[in-house]
Design an enzyme around this catalytic site. Structure first.
Site, PDB file in Angstrom:
ATOM      1  N   ASP A 183     -11.585   2.966   3.843  1.00 57.68           N
ATOM      2  CA  ASP A 183     -11.803   1.271   3.806  1.00 57.68           C
ATOM      3  C   ASP A 183     -13.298   1.046   3.681  1.00 57.68           C
ATOM      4  OD1 ASP A 183      -9.928  -0.812   3.863  1.00 57.68           O
ATOM      5  OD2 ASP A 183      -9.571  -0.559   6.252  1.00 57.68           O
ATOM      6  N   GLN A 221      -4.875  -1.387   9.498  1.00 57.36           N
ATOM      7  CA  GLN A 221      -5.007  -2.872   9.084  1.00 57.36           C
ATOM      8  C   GLN A 221      -5.670  -3.745  10.040  1.00 57.36           C
ATOM      9  OE1 GLN A 221      -3.918  -3.631   6.038  1.00 57.36           O
ATOM     10  NE2 GLN A 221      -4.229  -5.668   6.265  1.00 57.36           N
ATOM     11  N   LYS A 257       1.050  -1.166   0.138  1.00 58.16           N
ATOM     12  CA  LYS A 257       0.055  -0.034   0.127  1.00 58.16           C
ATOM     13  C   LYS A 257       0.915   1.315  -0.096  1.00 58.16           C
ATOM     14  CE  LYS A 257      -3.739  -2.025   2.471  1.00 58.16           C
ATOM     15  NZ  LYS A 257      -4.126  -2.542   3.793  1.00 58.16           N
TER      16      LYS A 257
HETATM   17  N1  GUN Z   1      -7.071  -6.671   5.956  1.00 58.89           N
HETATM   18  C1  GUN Z   1      -7.535  -7.529   5.290  1.00 58.89           C
HETATM   19  N2  GUN Z   1      -8.160  -6.685   4.104  1.00 58.89           N
HETATM   20  C2  GUN Z   1      -8.394  -5.707   4.671  1.00 58.89           C
HETATM   21  C3  GUN Z   1      -8.928  -4.389   4.104  1.00 58.89           C
HETATM   22  O1  GUN Z   1      -9.312  -4.467   3.098  1.00 58.89           O
HETATM   23  N3  GUN Z   1      -8.542  -3.163   4.784  1.00 58.89           N
HETATM   24  C4  GUN Z   1      -8.269  -3.181   6.306  1.00 58.89           C
HETATM   25  N4  GUN Z   1      -8.074  -2.291   6.833  1.00 58.89           N
HETATM   26  N5  GUN Z   1      -7.569  -4.428   6.757  1.00 58.89           N
HETATM   27  C5  GUN Z   1      -7.498  -5.536   5.743  1.00 58.89           C
END
Ligand code: GUN
Length: 292
Positions: free
Chosen positions: A120, A97, A53
């Site tokens: 998100d 996350q 990311k």
């Molecule tokens: N962990 C796995 N997929 C995601 C996601 O799309 N967003 C976040 N914040 N954590 C994750």
């Protein structure tokens, strides 16, 4: 044999358009969108996602901040960091996350993120807006999945869509998006009776259960489009391997089109996250999004 849906190429194109829009914001409006990512603990898969990311955020020309906290960090300290990011005007998007360590209540942390910075799309305000058809920040993997389906099928109006999985991150929001596209939507899950029979009705299958290679080719209606959201690490022939929720070998013989794992939905998720950051940044500044 099914057409292979190249999510990697599609995501690259989307990231290129986002990078050009970011450039326009810098030159015309003199500001740079910024994304802050919070990682608590040492989960190896999460570390890989967060590093990807950060790299792609910078490649798109945006500001990127990584906050790495120890696994034993208290809930109060995570909430304090979220508050600080909420009030920082340079931060347009905040992503915490998941999963979080056990001592931290994820729901409480997600609720603390400002809905306007919730890239998100997990805050209940954004969930509510999505389910009532209002403009909102929408979860990234669902948006990426629907983009790929539309790239293959064009308009989805009237199609039978079966979503396998009912998570807050994928299953429920993708069902909402498909409903908004005028699909007839079924959400199947671990308690569904005769899952193969339900899946066989579908023109469009979205598999998001987290069970390696569960969906078999003989469950599919011939010609169906299959979007495989699963990313499962398995051991095969003494080696680690990534597989989806669909048994690719049998599904590609029956499906009309299918996403591979890796290289299908996965790359779309970060591209959509960058898109949400751009959208949140423009909204914060009260300016229209540059044309993409
Ligand atoms: N962990 C796995 N997929 C995601 C996601 O799309 N967003 C976040 N914040 N954590 C994750």
């Amino acid at each position: 044999m099914a057409k292979v849906i190249d999510g990697k190429a599609f995501a690259e194109g989307l990231r290129g358009r986002i990078a050009r829009a970011v450039e326009t914001l810098k030159t015309r409006h003199g500001f740079t969108p910024g994304l802050a990512v919070v990682l608590v603990g040492e989960d190896p898969a999460s570390k890989v996602y967060v590093a990807n990311k950060a790299r792609q955020t910078v490649e798109a020309g945006m500001n990127s901040w990584e906050h790495k906290l120890a696994a034993e960090t208290s809930e109060a300290d995570v909430l304090a960091l979220v508050e600080k990011l909420n009030s920082d005007p340079a931060v347009h998007g905040i992503l915490v996350q998941l999963p979080l360590p056990r001592q931290i209540d994820s729901m409480k942390v997600l609720a603390a993120i400002s809905p306007a910075k919730d890239v998100d799309g997990f805050h209940v305000v954004n969930v509510g807006k999505l389910s009532t058809g209002q403009d909102s920040l929408v979860p990234c993997t669902p948006v990426g999945s629907v983009m790929l389906a539309k790239a293959v099928l064009g308009p989805l109006d009237g199609l039978e869509a079966v979503v396998i999985g009912r998570s807050n991150i994928v299953g429920k929001p993708v069902a909402q998006l498909l409903l908004a596209e005028n699909c007839t939507v079924t959400i199947a899950h671990s308690k569904t009776r005769d899952l193969p029979g339900v899946v066989r009705r579908a023109d469009l299958v979205i598999a998001a259960v987290g069970r390696p290679e569960m969906v078999k080719g003989d469950w599919l209606k011939p010609g169906a489009t299959v979007i495989d959201v699963g990313i499962n690490r398995i051991e095969r022939g003494g080696k680690g391997k990534l597989v989806g929720d669909c048994d690719y070998a049998s599904c590609e013989k029956v499906a009309g089109a299918i996403t591979p794992v890796p290289g299908g939905v996965g790359p779309m998720t970060i591209a959509c996250l960058l898109y949400n950051t751009l959208k949140a940044a423009c909204a914060a500044r009260g300016i229209d999004q540059p044309a993409m």
